[in-house]
Write a protein that holds these residues in place. Structure first.
Motif, PDB file in Angstrom:
ATOM      1  N   ASP A   1       0.400 -18.433 -32.031  1.00 32.93           N
ATOM      2  CA  ASP A   1      -0.083 -17.882 -30.973  1.00 32.93           C
ATOM      3  C   ASP A   1      -0.904 -16.232 -30.928  1.00 32.93           C
ATOM      4  O   ASP A   1      -1.714 -16.205 -30.084  1.00 32.93           O
ATOM      5  CB  ASP A   1       1.101 -17.552 -29.861  1.00 32.93           C
ATOM      6  CG  ASP A   1       1.195 -18.808 -29.010  1.00 32.93           C
ATOM      7  OD1 ASP A   1       0.643 -19.703 -28.993  1.00 32.93           O
ATOM      8  OD2 ASP A   1       2.357 -18.512 -28.273  1.00 32.93           O
ATOM      9  N   ALA A   2      -0.926 -15.676 -32.076  1.00 30.25           N
ATOM     10  CA  ALA A   2      -1.317 -14.386 -32.436  1.00 30.25           C
ATOM     11  C   ALA A   2      -1.602 -14.422 -33.818  1.00 30.25           C
ATOM     12  O   ALA A   2      -1.059 -14.832 -35.038  1.00 30.25           O
ATOM     13  CB  ALA A   2      -0.520 -13.310 -31.836  1.00 30.25           C
ATOM     14  N   GLY A   3      -2.749 -13.560 -33.935  1.00 27.71           N
ATOM     15  CA  GLY A   3      -2.975 -13.026 -35.538  1.00 27.71           C
ATOM     16  C   GLY A   3      -2.254 -11.867 -36.042  1.00 27.71           C
ATOM     17  O   GLY A   3      -2.193 -11.005 -35.040  1.00 27.71           O
TER      18      GLY A   3
ATOM     19  N   ASN B   1     -11.599 -11.055 -32.095  1.00 27.70           N
ATOM     20  CA  ASN B   1     -10.942 -12.010 -31.419  1.00 27.70           C
ATOM     21  C   ASN B   1     -12.093 -12.763 -30.403  1.00 27.70           C
ATOM     22  O   ASN B   1     -12.592 -11.959 -29.856  1.00 27.70           O
ATOM     23  CB  ASN B   1      -9.516 -11.469 -30.514  1.00 27.70           C
ATOM     24  CG  ASN B   1      -8.841 -10.923 -31.379  1.00 27.70           C
ATOM     25  OD1 ASN B   1      -7.660 -11.467 -31.788  1.00 27.70           O
ATOM     26  ND2 ASN B   1      -8.822  -9.553 -31.642  1.00 27.70           N
TER      27      ASN B   1
ATOM     28  N   SER C   1      -7.442 -14.112 -33.388  1.00 27.66           N
ATOM     29  CA  SER C   1      -7.096 -14.879 -32.454  1.00 27.66           C
ATOM     30  C   SER C   1      -8.312 -15.492 -31.950  1.00 27.66           C
ATOM     31  O   SER C   1      -9.281 -14.870 -31.459  1.00 27.66           O
ATOM     32  CB  SER C   1      -6.023 -14.622 -31.487  1.00 27.66           C
ATOM     33  OG  SER C   1      -6.680 -13.484 -30.648  1.00 27.66           O
TER      34      SER C   1
ATOM     35  N   SER D   1      -3.491 -11.183 -29.905  1.00 31.88           N
ATOM     36  CA  SER D   1      -4.003 -12.421 -29.233  1.00 31.88           C
ATOM     37  C   SER D   1      -4.795 -12.229 -28.156  1.00 31.88           C
ATOM     38  O   SER D   1      -4.589 -11.197 -27.340  1.00 31.88           O
ATOM     39  CB  SER D   1      -2.343 -13.174 -28.882  1.00 31.88           C
ATOM     40  OG  SER D   1      -2.930 -14.550 -28.301  1.00 31.88           O
TER      41      SER D   1
ATOM     42  N   ASP E   1       2.111 -14.108 -25.754  1.00 34.09           N
ATOM     43  CA  ASP E   1       1.544 -14.764 -27.083  1.00 34.09           C
ATOM     44  C   ASP E   1       1.848 -13.825 -28.058  1.00 34.09           C
ATOM     45  O   ASP E   1       2.276 -14.341 -29.178  1.00 34.09           O
ATOM     46  CB  ASP E   1       0.012 -14.920 -26.807  1.00 34.09           C
ATOM     47  CG  ASP E   1      -0.508 -16.114 -26.179  1.00 34.09           C
ATOM     48  OD1 ASP E   1       0.287 -17.054 -26.026  1.00 34.09           O
ATOM     49  OD2 ASP E   1      -1.334 -16.190 -25.852  1.00 34.09           O
ATOM     50  N   VAL E   2       1.936 -12.338 -27.861  1.00 35.61           N
ATOM     51  CA  VAL E   2       2.327 -11.603 -28.833  1.00 35.61           C
ATOM     52  C   VAL E   2       3.933 -11.543 -29.129  1.00 35.61           C
ATOM     53  O   VAL E   2       4.130 -11.306 -30.219  1.00 35.61           O
ATOM     54  CB  VAL E   2       1.742 -10.025 -28.501  1.00 35.61           C
ATOM     55  CG1 VAL E   2       2.346  -8.973 -29.177  1.00 35.61           C
ATOM     56  CG2 VAL E   2       0.147  -9.935 -28.692  1.00 35.61           C
TER      57      VAL E   2
ATOM     58  N   MET F   1       5.647 -13.696 -29.057  1.00 34.58           N
ATOM     59  CA  MET F   1       6.109 -15.044 -29.853  1.00 34.58           C
ATOM     60  C   MET F   1       5.948 -14.764 -31.005  1.00 34.58           C
ATOM     61  O   MET F   1       6.467 -15.740 -31.964  1.00 34.58           O
ATOM     62  CB  MET F   1       5.360 -16.117 -29.150  1.00 34.58           C
ATOM     63  CG  MET F   1       5.487 -16.632 -27.499  1.00 34.58           C
ATOM     64  SD  MET F   1       7.118 -17.057 -27.418  1.00 34.58           S
ATOM     65  CE  MET F   1       7.544 -15.626 -26.399  1.00 34.58           C
ATOM     66  N   MET F   2       5.287 -13.650 -31.647  1.00 32.52           N
ATOM     67  CA  MET F   2       5.251 -13.445 -32.976  1.00 32.52           C
ATOM     68  C   MET F   2       6.413 -12.478 -33.495  1.00 32.52           C
ATOM     69  O   MET F   2       6.240 -11.832 -34.256  1.00 32.52           O
ATOM     70  CB  MET F   2       3.865 -13.040 -33.357  1.00 32.52           C
ATOM     71  CG  MET F   2       2.746 -13.585 -33.075  1.00 32.52           C
ATOM     72  SD  MET F   2       2.895 -15.314 -33.877  1.00 32.52           S
ATOM     73  CE  MET F   2       2.421 -15.060 -35.678  1.00 32.52           C
TER      74      MET F   2
ATOM     75  N   ARG G   1       7.581 -20.125 -29.230  1.00 31.50           N
ATOM     76  CA  ARG G   1       6.389 -20.286 -28.385  1.00 31.50           C
ATOM     77  C   ARG G   1       6.535 -20.162 -26.754  1.00 31.50           C
ATOM     78  O   ARG G   1       7.372 -21.057 -26.589  1.00 31.50           O
ATOM     79  CB  ARG G   1       5.896 -21.675 -28.887  1.00 31.50           C
ATOM     80  CG  ARG G   1       4.371 -21.976 -28.381  1.00 31.50           C
ATOM     81  CD  ARG G   1       3.371 -21.077 -29.344  1.00 31.50           C
ATOM     82  NE  ARG G   1       3.036 -21.249 -30.588  1.00 31.50           N
ATOM     83  CZ  ARG G   1       2.349 -22.269 -31.225  1.00 31.50           C
ATOM     84  NH1 ARG G   1       1.720 -22.918 -30.157  1.00 31.50           N
ATOM     85  NH2 ARG G   1       2.221 -22.362 -32.594  1.00 31.50           N
ATOM     86  N   ASP G   2       5.403 -19.675 -26.188  1.00 35.58           N
ATOM     87  CA  ASP G   2       5.574 -19.854 -24.722  1.00 35.58           C
ATOM     88  C   ASP G   2       4.803 -21.071 -24.375  1.00 35.58           C
ATOM     89  O   ASP G   2       3.760 -21.409 -24.803  1.00 35.58           O
ATOM     90  CB  ASP G   2       5.095 -18.574 -24.000  1.00 35.58           C
ATOM     91  CG  ASP G   2       3.647 -18.095 -24.099  1.00 35.58           C
ATOM     92  OD1 ASP G   2       3.158 -18.480 -25.505  1.00 35.58           O
ATOM     93  OD2 ASP G   2       2.861 -17.743 -23.557  1.00 35.58           O
TER      94      ASP G   2
END
Lengths: 335, 335
Positions: A37-39, A89, A123, B50, B77-78, B80-81, B214-215
């Motif tokens: 979901d993110a880098g 991004n 991302s 993200s 998203d962020v 989720m990491m 993950r969302d």
């Protein structure tokens, strides 16, 4: 003719197929990671971060396209903070019906530009919108850079600073105006769209006293200089004859009644540097093709009551007038 | 009725006035710096980044609006990491003619959401497009977070992991569908749009073995689970009866012939955790209002030839069928 479909925006099989075929074919090598979901990155210094949305029409123009522009625009904003652009991004918004061949050529432009400065992608996101709810495609980019030269800031602008411009002004704006007005000129004017970091890297390395930097995009040179002195006890005096303007740009401005200093640039920066460093900065800039025509155009002064927050143009006979701050919308969708 | 004008996109006086009056009135306190081309920050750890573009219609919906959604989407998203969202960037694309009162209410939603998690703004950009070239407004956000729980990754998904879902699924998608189809239900369904970090913070602090998170946005729960097992020698078995689906969402799905597991969520996350931590993770999630209905829905298995990369639904009589991977465009402009 193959085109973008709504199904490709649904987040399922078709989206993944589009991403794989059009985007990853050209961009895979630049991603720091895929499938998340993110880098993730590990910064080594203070960072500068800047976001910009690109909505230009036409999407392909003399000297570039919306893909190249979307990289240059954010990369340059980060470079203006004394930083080396490192990560980027992408947010793509695509209209249903967009030609895939056109999209692919834009993605290829992006790849070329990323390769030039070694930018990596953290991302990316793709949305597809029903036909008519967006015009062709928009791209948003957010760039992150490692700060090499700290304390470059609008607030650092000081009395006595030399104002240097890195290249002739107005080419991006003039080329887009010309394209939309269908002006065909023998001397074809091209957008100056370019990443400035390669020109600035040797400057950052030698670290002269650069106080303030700004790329002169929307609103042109005039908007930048006015923002610098706004609400400060400063004014800027410019030598009108020193403003570098290419003949073709001058021609388009005369036909359309435009001020070159109000026109957008996408590969020109304005620098305010300590006077004692003026020559060194000019020499370094001229060592790069983008800066070959870099020159001093003016100086920062303490303002009087009359000149507070103003930019003053001095003509060859010593006559003075105020430069105009761009007021209305010169040209929508210029970047 | 005051509306957005093209002049407000020109980069000059009118742009600055709009930014000052509408944006900075509500967002000034969140900016790390103003008046520069980029925001500067000093990271203390590895970062996750993200980007996401929000193009939802209608822009105001039950449970939120495009402003709230644009913060939650990137922030989640962020998160989720395994990261704490810290910084955000905004790209606003506005249609000429957009009501300023509507824009202002959206900006206020953004401010409220930033305050909730202490997010700071690094940079922002505003473009205005001529009427008709965009539908109302789009917002791109890019969020940056400090990684607290390293190594959370799709690749970490392992045989034996429990699959946990933090809340009932499908509410965002169902509410947008209902709004567009003008379905009025007594039990009003609301979007689940919310930032997940406040629920996850205690989880990150106790650091149980979360492998993957993950969302479940576009494509819903189904897309997430399919992406996790894609090209892996794994499959996921779900207990169909355990999938948490609220009555109102179920009702809308029955009326419209939809699969709740294909519907977008904006405040629901799916977690794959080491089996021995299952109870602890559920307990922690249930300690927050967003996770009060968190539950185990399935488990990761080594795949057979038949089940490789598949998600298998097991009903109450032990019958098995494959979950469908969303194929087409379920609903454009859902986020």
């Amino acid at each position: 003719m193959e085109t973008i479909t709504l199904a490709q925006g649904g987040g399922g099989v078709a989206t993944n197929a589009l991403v794989e075929r059009v985007f990853l074919t050209h961009l895979r090598e630049f991603f720091v990671s895929l499938g998340e979901d993110a880098g993730v990155f590990s910064p080594h210094s203070a960072m500068a971060c800047s976001t910009d949305s690109f909505v230009i029409t036409p999407v392909v123009f003399a000297g570039g396209d919306i893909g190249k522009l979307s990289v240059c625009g954010s990369s340059n904003d980060v470079a203006m903070m004394g930083a080396k652009p490192v990560y980027i991004n992408f947010g793509f918004m695509l209209e249903e019906g967009l030609e895939i061949a056109l999209l692919e050529s834009i993605i290829q432009s992006i790849a070329k530009e990323l390769r030039l400065t070694g930018l990596k992608i953290l991302s990316a996101d793709t949305k597809v919108l029903p036909k008519g709810s967006i015009d062709k495609l928009f791209i948003n980019t957010t760039c992150l850079g490692e700060i090499l030269l700290p304390n470059v800031s609008t607030q650092a602008l000081s009395v006595g600073d030399s104002i240097i411009v890195s290249a002739p002004i107005g080419a991006h704006g003039a080329s887009i105006f010309a394209a939309r007005e269908n002006i065909k000129l023998e001397s074809s004017v091209q957008s100056d769209c370019a990443q400035l970091y390669p020109m600035l890297a040797p400057l950052f390395a030698k670290c002269p006293r650069i106080h303030t930097m700004r790329d002169a995009t929307r609103g042109g040179l005039s908007a930048v200089l006015h923002e610098w002195v706004q609400d400060r006890e400063l004014c800027i005096e410019l030598d009108e004859g020193a403003l570098p303007i290419d003949e073709g740009v001058q021609g388009i401005c005369e036909i359309l009644g435009l001020e070159p200093s109000h026109l957008a640039n996408e590969g020109v920066c304005v620098l305010a540097v300590d006077k004692s460093d003026t020559q060194e900065v000019c020499d370094i800039l001229r060592g790069h093709s983008l800066g070959s025509k870099a020159c001093v155009i003016g100086e920062v002064y303490a303002a009087s009551k009359q000149t507070k927050s103003r930019v003053v143009l001095i003509n060859e006979w010593g006559g003075k007038r105020f430069m105009e701050y761009p007021q209305g919308e010169l040209l929508p969708r210029i970047c």
